[in-house]
Each structure stands twice: as structure tokens, then as C-alpha cells.
Write a protein that holds these residues in place. Structure first.
Motif, PDB file in Angstrom:
ATOM      1  N   ASP A  12      -6.692 134.417   2.967  1.00 39.97           N
ATOM      2  CA  ASP A  12      -8.172 134.281   3.301  1.00 39.97           C
ATOM      3  C   ASP A  12      -8.500 135.723   4.202  1.00 39.97           C
ATOM      4  O   ASP A  12      -7.920 136.375   4.644  1.00 39.97           O
ATOM      5  CB  ASP A  12      -8.572 133.061   3.665  1.00 39.97           C
ATOM      6  CG  ASP A  12      -8.069 132.640   5.013  1.00 39.97           C
ATOM      7  OD1 ASP A  12      -7.550 133.625   5.704  1.00 39.97           O
ATOM      8  OD2 ASP A  12      -8.131 131.677   5.297  1.00 39.97           O
ATOM      9  N   GLU A  13      -9.939 135.588   4.358  1.00 48.69           N
ATOM     10  CA  GLU A  13     -10.446 136.845   5.177  1.00 48.69           C
ATOM     11  C   GLU A  13     -10.962 136.576   6.463  1.00 48.69           C
ATOM     12  O   GLU A  13     -11.231 137.244   7.108  1.00 48.69           O
ATOM     13  CB  GLU A  13     -12.059 137.248   4.395  1.00 48.69           C
ATOM     14  CG  GLU A  13     -11.720 137.824   2.989  1.00 48.69           C
ATOM     15  CD  GLU A  13     -13.122 138.339   2.362  1.00 48.69           C
ATOM     16  OE1 GLU A  13     -13.938 138.240   2.961  1.00 48.69           O
ATOM     17  OE2 GLU A  13     -13.109 138.561   1.227  1.00 48.69           O
ATOM     18  N   THR A  14     -10.408 135.554   6.877  1.00 45.69           N
ATOM     19  CA  THR A  14     -10.322 135.147   8.355  1.00 45.69           C
ATOM     20  C   THR A  14      -9.532 135.833   9.052  1.00 45.69           C
ATOM     21  O   THR A  14      -8.352 136.237   8.962  1.00 45.69           O
ATOM     22  CB  THR A  14     -10.137 133.549   8.750  1.00 45.69           C
ATOM     23  OG1 THR A  14      -8.780 133.417   8.335  1.00 45.69           O
ATOM     24  CG2 THR A  14     -11.297 132.630   8.173  1.00 45.69           C
ATOM     25  N   PRO A  15     -10.068 136.595  10.128  1.00 46.97           N
ATOM     26  CA  PRO A  15      -9.246 137.561  10.814  1.00 46.97           C
ATOM     27  C   PRO A  15      -8.057 136.710  11.661  1.00 46.97           C
ATOM     28  O   PRO A  15      -8.191 135.574  12.037  1.00 46.97           O
ATOM     29  CB  PRO A  15     -10.142 138.254  11.956  1.00 46.97           C
ATOM     30  CG  PRO A  15     -11.169 137.383  12.149  1.00 46.97           C
ATOM     31  CD  PRO A  15     -11.459 136.597  10.871  1.00 46.97           C
ATOM     32  N   ILE A  16      -7.162 137.228  12.232  1.00 45.48           N
ATOM     33  CA  ILE A  16      -5.965 136.768  13.053  1.00 45.48           C
ATOM     34  C   ILE A  16      -6.702 136.746  14.419  1.00 45.48           C
ATOM     35  O   ILE A  16      -7.196 137.576  14.893  1.00 45.48           O
ATOM     36  CB  ILE A  16      -4.901 137.719  12.983  1.00 45.48           C
ATOM     37  CG1 ILE A  16      -4.005 137.984  11.633  1.00 45.48           C
ATOM     38  CG2 ILE A  16      -3.410 136.945  13.793  1.00 45.48           C
ATOM     39  CD1 ILE A  16      -2.944 138.773  11.558  1.00 45.48           C
ATOM     40  N   SER A  17      -6.189 135.538  14.920  1.00 44.72           N
ATOM     41  CA  SER A  17      -6.622 135.221  16.637  1.00 44.72           C
ATOM     42  C   SER A  17      -5.586 135.880  17.274  1.00 44.72           C
ATOM     43  O   SER A  17      -4.601 136.002  16.929  1.00 44.72           O
ATOM     44  CB  SER A  17      -6.715 133.720  16.653  1.00 44.72           C
ATOM     45  OG  SER A  17      -7.625 133.297  15.781  1.00 44.72           O
ATOM     46  N   GLY A  18      -6.195 136.533  18.582  1.00 45.83           N
ATOM     47  CA  GLY A  18      -5.613 136.881  19.467  1.00 45.83           C
ATOM     48  C   GLY A  18      -4.377 136.026  20.091  1.00 45.83           C
ATOM     49  O   GLY A  18      -3.328 136.142  20.091  1.00 45.83           O
ATOM     50  N   TYR A  19      -4.788 134.807  20.053  1.00 46.34           N
ATOM     51  CA  TYR A  19      -3.931 133.808  20.715  1.00 46.34           C
ATOM     52  C   TYR A  19      -2.548 133.323  19.685  1.00 46.34           C
ATOM     53  O   TYR A  19      -1.652 133.292  20.109  1.00 46.34           O
ATOM     54  CB  TYR A  19      -4.391 132.687  21.062  1.00 46.34           C
ATOM     55  CG  TYR A  19      -4.667 131.481  19.733  1.00 46.34           C
ATOM     56  CD1 TYR A  19      -3.806 130.611  19.362  1.00 46.34           C
ATOM     57  CD2 TYR A  19      -5.958 131.881  19.256  1.00 46.34           C
ATOM     58  CE1 TYR A  19      -4.303 129.736  18.503  1.00 46.34           C
ATOM     59  CE2 TYR A  19      -6.336 130.752  18.289  1.00 46.34           C
ATOM     60  CZ  TYR A  19      -5.604 130.050  17.838  1.00 46.34           C
ATOM     61  OH  TYR A  19      -5.670 129.017  16.722  1.00 46.34           O
ATOM     62  N   GLN A  20      -2.817 133.592  18.282  1.00 42.73           N
ATOM     63  CA  GLN A  20      -1.866 133.385  17.518  1.00 42.73           C
ATOM     64  C   GLN A  20      -1.009 134.793  17.489  1.00 42.73           C
ATOM     65  O   GLN A  20       0.312 134.602  17.409  1.00 42.73           O
ATOM     66  CB  GLN A  20      -2.447 133.572  15.985  1.00 42.73           C
ATOM     67  CG  GLN A  20      -3.064 132.229  15.665  1.00 42.73           C
ATOM     68  CD  GLN A  20      -3.825 132.174  14.225  1.00 42.73           C
ATOM     69  OE1 GLN A  20      -4.406 133.121  13.831  1.00 42.73           O
ATOM     70  NE2 GLN A  20      -3.906 130.950  13.582  1.00 42.73           N
ATOM     71  N   LEU A  21      -1.485 135.680  17.543  1.00 42.86           N
ATOM     72  CA  LEU A  21      -0.595 137.067  17.757  1.00 42.86           C
ATOM     73  C   LEU A  21       0.364 136.966  18.832  1.00 42.86           C
ATOM     74  O   LEU A  21       1.438 137.273  19.254  1.00 42.86           O
ATOM     75  CB  LEU A  21      -1.353 138.253  17.733  1.00 42.86           C
ATOM     76  CG  LEU A  21      -2.112 138.784  16.513  1.00 42.86           C
ATOM     77  CD1 LEU A  21      -2.787 139.824  16.833  1.00 42.86           C
ATOM     78  CD2 LEU A  21      -0.875 138.796  15.513  1.00 42.86           C
ATOM     79  N   LYS A  22      -0.141 136.431  20.191  1.00 43.86           N
ATOM     80  CA  LYS A  22       0.411 136.169  21.249  1.00 43.86           C
ATOM     81  C   LYS A  22       1.393 135.387  21.344  1.00 43.86           C
ATOM     82  O   LYS A  22       2.825 135.451  21.650  1.00 43.86           O
ATOM     83  CB  LYS A  22      -0.475 135.942  22.421  1.00 43.86           C
ATOM     84  CG  LYS A  22       0.271 135.804  23.873  1.00 43.86           C
ATOM     85  CD  LYS A  22      -0.683 135.526  25.021  1.00 43.86           C
ATOM     86  CE  LYS A  22      -0.152 135.159  26.411  1.00 43.86           C
ATOM     87  NZ  LYS A  22       1.357 135.334  26.399  1.00 43.86           N
ATOM     88  N   GLU A  23       1.071 134.231  20.539  1.00 40.22           N
ATOM     89  CA  GLU A  23       2.164 132.933  20.279  1.00 40.22           C
ATOM     90  C   GLU A  23       3.152 133.678  19.285  1.00 40.22           C
ATOM     91  O   GLU A  23       4.529 133.067  19.634  1.00 40.22           O
ATOM     92  CB  GLU A  23       1.410 132.143  19.395  1.00 40.22           C
ATOM     93  CG  GLU A  23       2.274 130.612  19.261  1.00 40.22           C
ATOM     94  CD  GLU A  23       1.489 129.680  18.407  1.00 40.22           C
ATOM     95  OE1 GLU A  23       1.979 128.963  17.791  1.00 40.22           O
ATOM     96  OE2 GLU A  23       0.539 129.783  18.693  1.00 40.22           O
ATOM     97  N   LEU A  24       3.006 134.628  18.307  1.00 42.51           N
ATOM     98  CA  LEU A  24       4.179 135.010  17.707  1.00 42.51           C
ATOM     99  C   LEU A  24       4.992 136.235  18.495  1.00 42.51           C
ATOM    100  O   LEU A  24       6.268 136.097  18.373  1.00 42.51           O
ATOM    101  CB  LEU A  24       3.504 135.826  16.480  1.00 42.51           C
ATOM    102  CG  LEU A  24       4.605 136.453  15.186  1.00 42.51           C
ATOM    103  CD1 LEU A  24       4.914 135.151  14.623  1.00 42.51           C
ATOM    104  CD2 LEU A  24       3.598 137.221  14.466  1.00 42.51           C
ATOM    105  N   ALA A  25       4.313 137.013  19.281  1.00 41.30           N
ATOM    106  CA  ALA A  25       5.004 137.680  20.447  1.00 41.30           C
ATOM    107  C   ALA A  25       6.078 137.099  21.131  1.00 41.30           C
ATOM    108  O   ALA A  25       7.188 137.203  21.449  1.00 41.30           O
ATOM    109  CB  ALA A  25       4.112 138.465  21.157  1.00 41.30           C
ATOM    110  N   ASP A  26       5.290 135.697  21.819  1.00 38.98           N
ATOM    111  CA  ASP A  26       6.343 134.913  22.584  1.00 38.98           C
ATOM    112  C   ASP A  26       7.389 134.329  21.902  1.00 38.98           C
ATOM    113  O   ASP A  26       8.463 134.199  22.729  1.00 38.98           O
ATOM    114  CB  ASP A  26       5.318 133.959  23.246  1.00 38.98           C
ATOM    115  CG  ASP A  26       4.220 134.471  24.246  1.00 38.98           C
ATOM    116  OD1 ASP A  26       4.554 135.540  24.619  1.00 38.98           O
ATOM    117  OD2 ASP A  26       3.276 133.535  24.533  1.00 38.98           O
ATOM    118  N   ALA A  27       7.334 133.926  20.613  1.00 41.20           N
ATOM    119  CA  ALA A  27       8.184 133.338  20.084  1.00 41.20           C
ATOM    120  C   ALA A  27       9.506 134.526  19.717  1.00 41.20           C
ATOM    121  O   ALA A  27      10.631 133.932  19.646  1.00 41.20           O
ATOM    122  CB  ALA A  27       7.712 132.870  18.699  1.00 41.20           C
ATOM    123  N   ALA A  28       8.828 135.775  19.683  1.00 39.22           N
ATOM    124  CA  ALA A  28       9.961 136.747  19.179  1.00 39.22           C
ATOM    125  C   ALA A  28      10.744 137.032  20.343  1.00 39.22           C
ATOM    126  O   ALA A  28      11.820 137.469  20.110  1.00 39.22           O
ATOM    127  CB  ALA A  28       9.264 137.974  18.626  1.00 39.22           C
TER     128      ALA A  28
END
Length: 95
Positions: A12-28
């Protein structure tokens, strides 16, 4: 990890939230095995036809390369062919 990746890279056209990117980086950062699982899931999502998904996957890869663990960045350097395919993407114009 694939559920987190698929939640972030919805079609969909909703942008990625910053907290989601941080959550992904923390998981990595948790372990190299988790980092590899995220990398594989992102590259699998990059094969989708949707330009929205491709854009979100590329944003997530960029964020992880800048803020994630070094082993993710090194592994992505070996997977440049998949990313280079996105340079010539063609999609129908927006209505």
C-alpha cells in the motif's frame, strides 16, 4: 522475522514508520542468524512486482545498512544483483 518484514513492506502507499525501521534494526542486531534471516526475507520481498513493496524494501535495506550490524551490510554487498535490477523498474503511471 519474515512476519516483521512483511508487516513493514505491505503493498500500500503508507510510508514505513521510523519505529518499525528501528524495530527491524534492533532485531537484526540480536544475532548474525537473525540478521541473515532478515536479509533473506527482504530479498524475497524484493522479487515482488509491486513498486510500493520494492520501494519499502529498498528503504529498509538502506536503514539497516546505515544503522544495523556490520555483518548485514557485508552480506548485502554480495547481493547487489537483486538491488541493481530495481534501477530499471517500470510500472504503470498513477491514476
Amino acid at each position: 522475522m519474515s512476519s516483521l518484514v512483511s508487516k513493514i513492506t505491505t503493498d500500500d502507499e503508507t510510508p514505513i514508520s521510523g519505529y518499525q525501521l528501528k524495530e527491524l534494526a534492533d532485531a537484526a542486531v540480536v544475532s548474525p542468524k537473525e540478521s541473515e534471516a532478515i536479509r533473506v526475507a527482504l530479498l524475497a520481498r524484493l522479487q515482488k512486482k509491486s513498486p510500493n513493496v520494492k520501494y519499502k524494501v529498498l528503504r529498509a535495506i538502506k536503514h539497516l545498512a546505515q544503522n544495523g550490524p556490520p555483518d548485514f551490510r557485508n552480506a548485502m554487498q554480495r547481493s547487489t544483483a537483486e538491488i541493481k535490477e530495481c534501477v530499471t523498474i517500470r510500472c504503470p503511471p498513477c491514476p
